[in-house]
Design a protein around this motif. Structure first.
Motif, PDB file in Angstrom:
ATOM      1  N   UNK A   2      22.701  63.176  35.692  1.00 13.49           N
ATOM      2  CA  UNK A   2      23.147  62.070  36.455  1.00 13.49           C
ATOM      3  C   UNK A   2      21.952  61.529  37.185  1.00 13.49           C
ATOM      4  N   UNK A   3      22.165  60.130  37.137  1.00 16.61           N
ATOM      5  CA  UNK A   3      20.793  59.372  37.891  1.00 16.61           C
ATOM      6  C   UNK A   3      21.909  58.322  38.841  1.00 16.61           C
ATOM      7  N   UNK A   4      20.829  57.592  39.627  1.00 14.88           N
ATOM      8  CA  UNK A   4      21.609  56.674  40.559  1.00 14.88           C
ATOM      9  C   UNK A   4      20.800  55.553  41.336  1.00 14.88           C
ATOM     10  N   UNK A   5      21.269  54.958  41.956  1.00  9.06           N
ATOM     11  CA  UNK A   5      20.509  53.927  42.678  1.00  9.06           C
ATOM     12  C   UNK A   5      20.678  54.188  44.174  1.00  9.06           C
ATOM     13  N   UNK A   6      19.697  53.754  45.029  1.00 11.12           N
ATOM     14  CA  UNK A   6      19.860  54.001  46.683  1.00 11.12           C
ATOM     15  C   UNK A   6      19.407  52.798  47.126  1.00 11.12           C
ATOM     16  N   UNK A   7      19.971  52.252  48.223  1.00 13.27           N
ATOM     17  CA  UNK A   7      19.343  51.257  49.161  1.00 13.27           C
ATOM     18  C   UNK A   7      19.044  51.916  50.478  1.00 13.27           C
ATOM     19  N   UNK A   8      17.892  51.739  50.968  1.00 15.21           N
ATOM     20  CA  UNK A   8      17.715  52.316  52.504  1.00 15.21           C
ATOM     21  C   UNK A   8      17.653  50.949  53.307  1.00 15.21           C
ATOM     22  N   UNK A   9      17.756  51.308  54.425  1.00 22.79           N
ATOM     23  CA  UNK A   9      17.553  50.216  55.543  1.00 22.79           C
ATOM     24  C   UNK A   9      18.460  48.728  55.246  1.00 22.79           C
ATOM     25  N   UNK A  10      19.487  49.099  54.920  1.00 21.44           N
ATOM     26  CA  UNK A  10      20.785  48.053  54.976  1.00 21.44           C
ATOM     27  C   UNK A  10      20.868  47.796  56.462  1.00 21.44           C
ATOM     28  N   UNK A  11      21.354  46.400  56.632  1.00 14.74           N
ATOM     29  CA  UNK A  11      21.471  45.943  57.771  1.00 14.74           C
ATOM     30  C   UNK A  11      22.299  47.015  58.888  1.00 14.74           C
ATOM     31  N   UNK A  12      21.805  47.229  60.050  1.00 11.43           N
ATOM     32  CA  UNK A  12      22.288  48.093  60.996  1.00 11.43           C
ATOM     33  C   UNK A  12      22.251  49.695  60.699  1.00 11.43           C
ATOM     34  N   UNK A  13      21.649  49.920  59.567  1.00 10.12           N
ATOM     35  CA  UNK A  13      21.647  51.271  59.225  1.00 10.12           C
ATOM     36  C   UNK A  13      20.790  52.154  60.301  1.00 10.12           C
ATOM     37  N   UNK A  14      21.765  53.123  60.772  1.00  7.09           N
ATOM     38  CA  UNK A  14      21.223  54.077  61.724  1.00  7.09           C
ATOM     39  C   UNK A  14      20.621  55.198  61.124  1.00  7.09           C
ATOM     40  N   UNK A  15      19.825  55.946  61.868  1.00  7.35           N
ATOM     41  CA  UNK A  15      19.114  57.283  61.373  1.00  7.35           C
ATOM     42  C   UNK A  15      20.307  58.084  60.679  1.00  7.35           C
ATOM     43  N   UNK A  16      21.454  58.322  61.556  1.00  9.51           N
ATOM     44  CA  UNK A  16      22.508  58.955  61.235  1.00  9.51           C
ATOM     45  C   UNK A  16      23.170  58.678  59.629  1.00  9.51           C
ATOM     46  N   UNK A  17      23.237  57.303  59.771  1.00  9.82           N
ATOM     47  CA  UNK A  17      23.736  56.738  58.276  1.00  9.82           C
ATOM     48  C   UNK A  17      22.559  57.233  57.203  1.00  9.82           C
ATOM     49  N   UNK A  18      21.269  56.979  57.710  1.00 11.51           N
ATOM     50  CA  UNK A  18      20.383  57.582  56.624  1.00 11.51           C
ATOM     51  C   UNK A  18      20.614  59.055  56.016  1.00 11.51           C
ATOM     52  N   UNK A  19      20.708  59.796  57.137  1.00 15.51           N
ATOM     53  CA  UNK A  19      20.956  61.137  56.928  1.00 15.51           C
ATOM     54  C   UNK A  19      22.147  61.576  55.770  1.00 15.51           C
ATOM     55  N   UNK A  20      23.286  60.568  56.158  1.00 17.75           N
ATOM     56  CA  UNK A  20      24.454  60.786  55.313  1.00 17.75           C
ATOM     57  C   UNK A  20      24.112  60.557  53.948  1.00 17.75           C
ATOM     58  N   UNK A  21      23.020  59.635  53.533  1.00 19.42           N
ATOM     59  CA  UNK A  21      22.351  59.497  52.303  1.00 19.42           C
ATOM     60  C   UNK A  21      21.796  60.636  51.918  1.00 19.42           C
ATOM     61  N   UNK A  22      20.912  60.915  52.673  1.00 20.31           N
ATOM     62  CA  UNK A  22      20.119  62.363  52.367  1.00 20.31           C
ATOM     63  C   UNK A  22      20.966  63.428  51.744  1.00 20.31           C
ATOM     64  N   UNK A  23      22.132  63.470  52.562  1.00 19.39           N
ATOM     65  CA  UNK A  23      22.988  64.524  52.324  1.00 19.39           C
ATOM     66  C   UNK A  23      23.642  64.530  50.806  1.00 19.39           C
ATOM     67  N   UNK A  24      24.142  63.221  50.397  1.00 18.49           N
ATOM     68  CA  UNK A  24      24.634  63.161  48.958  1.00 18.49           C
ATOM     69  C   UNK A  24      23.418  63.263  48.061  1.00 18.49           C
ATOM     70  N   UNK A  25      22.058  63.226  48.310  1.00 20.06           N
ATOM     71  CA  UNK A  25      21.154  63.474  47.358  1.00 20.06           C
ATOM     72  C   UNK A  25      21.139  64.934  47.069  1.00 20.06           C
TER      73      UNK A  25
END
Length: 424
Positions: free
Chosen positions: A284-307
């Motif tokens: 399984x492969x995927x696409x990810x966007x980082x730095x979407x408007x208003x993305x906080x560090x906590x939001x980003x860590x949720x992305x890391x968790x999915x990965x």
């Protein structure tokens, strides 16, 4: 007459360029590698990120400088939305829905001008192919999702599903010419629909019945529409490869809502892990966007968790890029470039470690590889396994393009595998 073509972008753009090449070949044009030798220069553009769009303008300027006598064609996604600007740079501007204009250009009858339509007049038209072993086949065009960051609905238009009979006929023609594998293309293949009683999975079952075809792939699935029925088809259909590309873009529910993605983090994880459970040997492969408007560090860590949870075989991650016409371009709290880059680097390092672990697990295994041709980086042939991983072959004896071979994996590289054909 001689032509040169440069392509930016995704598989849809690659297929569009192939259509152009095939039309010109059929009319006795010769393709050249050096733009200075061309009578016609074509640049196929991508608009999904600002950097890709800027490449188009830079490339057009460079090509006009080195070959001022050639006729210049700007085509593709940027051409579809920025034709007013491009008509002052290129001789001919062709949008994503007017590729058939190349039939006139091939016969040297097309005058300079702008050729843009909001929708295709004949989506079921079967364009020629130049590919041999593996071929792209459009099953639908456009997108109805209107994610807040994405320009594709404006460059490719609304969704149009091709008639299933036209798709089957195109694949039959490819099989007759020796094609072993087809890659079915659509912005969201799950949305394919010929009728309420005939959907994407039904098409897969019908294609799987075709004699002479060895493999089926597809891209891309949208998580909100991905179903257990499709996962079971990937498991059960003998020609359908065990690979799924399922973009998640962000692990933050707040950001996903702003993106208008139509699912939550838990819904995505439920489907991704369901696929892992059903398709035991699948990737399984995927696409990810980082730095979407208003993305906080906590939001980003949720992305890391999915990965970390899904452990994708690989991911395609990008910094958020403002695109015209999209809702996100006008959102407050845009993340600064330095922070975007920091997050992107962290994510890509994490993915590299996961990818290496996944590839190492193949060492010593015997897997099926479709030999596609000469390796671009290694001395020998290469191909792809059913999980869509590139495999470089150690020996060339008794190997030919189009052969499906059982290959013993001897070494994992950074992004690919090395192996030898069983019995050699």
């Amino acid at each position: 007459m001689r032509f040169y073509i440069k392509t930016f972008g995704c598989q849809m753009n690659e297929r569009d360029s192939e259509k152009v090449e095939a039309i010109l070949f059929e009319n006795n044009w010769q393709q050249v590698e050096n733009p200075e030798d061309a009578d016609l220069i074509i640049v196929n553009s991508c608009a999904v990120r600002e950097k890709a769009e800027n490449k188009l303008y830079s490339e057009l300027g460079r090509l006009k400088f080195i070959n001022p006598k050639a006729k210049i064609v700007a085509m593709g996604c940027v051409a579809q939305i920025n034709y007013e600007k491009l008509k002052h740079i290129a001789d001919i501007v062709i949008g994503t829905n007017t590729i058939d204009r190349f039939y006139d250009i091939a016969r040297d009858k097309s005058k300079n001008g702008v050729f843009i339509l909001d929708k295709m007049t004949d989506p079921d038209h079967i364009f020629p192919h130049t590919s041999r072993i593996s071929a792209f086949v459009d099953i639908m065009y456009g997108c109805n999702n209107f994610c807040s960051y994405c320009i594709v609905p404006y460059t490719r238009g609304r969704e149009i599903s091709r008639n299933k009979d036209a798709i089957i006929e195109e694949i039959k023609q490819l099989i007759d010419k020796g094609t072993k594998e087809v890659m079915l293309l659509g912005q969201n293949v799950n949305s394919f629909e010929n009728s309420k009683n005939y959907r994407f999975v039904d098409l897969l079952y019908d294609i799987n019945k075709l004699d002479g075809l060895k493999r089926i792939r597809f891209t891309t699935s949208h998580p909100k529409d991905f179903s257990k029925e499709l996962a079971l088809a990937i498991r059960d259909l003998d020609k359908l490869c065990e690979h799924l590309h399922l973009p998640f873009q962000s692990g933050s529910d707040r950001i996903l809502k702003l993106m208008k993605r139509g699912y939550t983090k838990e819904q995505y994880l439920s489907k991704a892990l369901m696929y892992r459970e059903i398709v035991k040997e699948g990737s399984i492969t995927t696409d990810i966007i980082v730095g979407f408007p208003s993305e906080t560090q906590q939001d980003f860590l949720q992305t890391v968790e999915v990965l970390k949870t899904v452990e994708f075989e690989t991911s395609f991650s990008f910094k958020y890029s403002k695109r015209p016409l999209t809702r996100a371009a006008n959102m407050d709290n845009q993340v600064d470039e330095e922070e975007k880059l920091k997050r992107l680097n962290y994510l890509q390092k994490l993915q590299a470690d996961i990818t290496q672990k996944k590839l190492k697990a193949y060492e010593g295994k015997t897997i099926e590889v479709l030999v596609e041709g000469q390796s671009k980086k290694h001395n020998g042939f290469s191909g792809r396994c059913r999980q869509n991983i590139v495999v470089n072959l150690e020996f060339r004896d008794n190997i030919t393009e189009g052969k499906i071979a059982n290959v013993v994996i001897t070494k994992a590289l950074k992004h690919s595998l090395v192996g030898k054909v069983q019995g050699q």
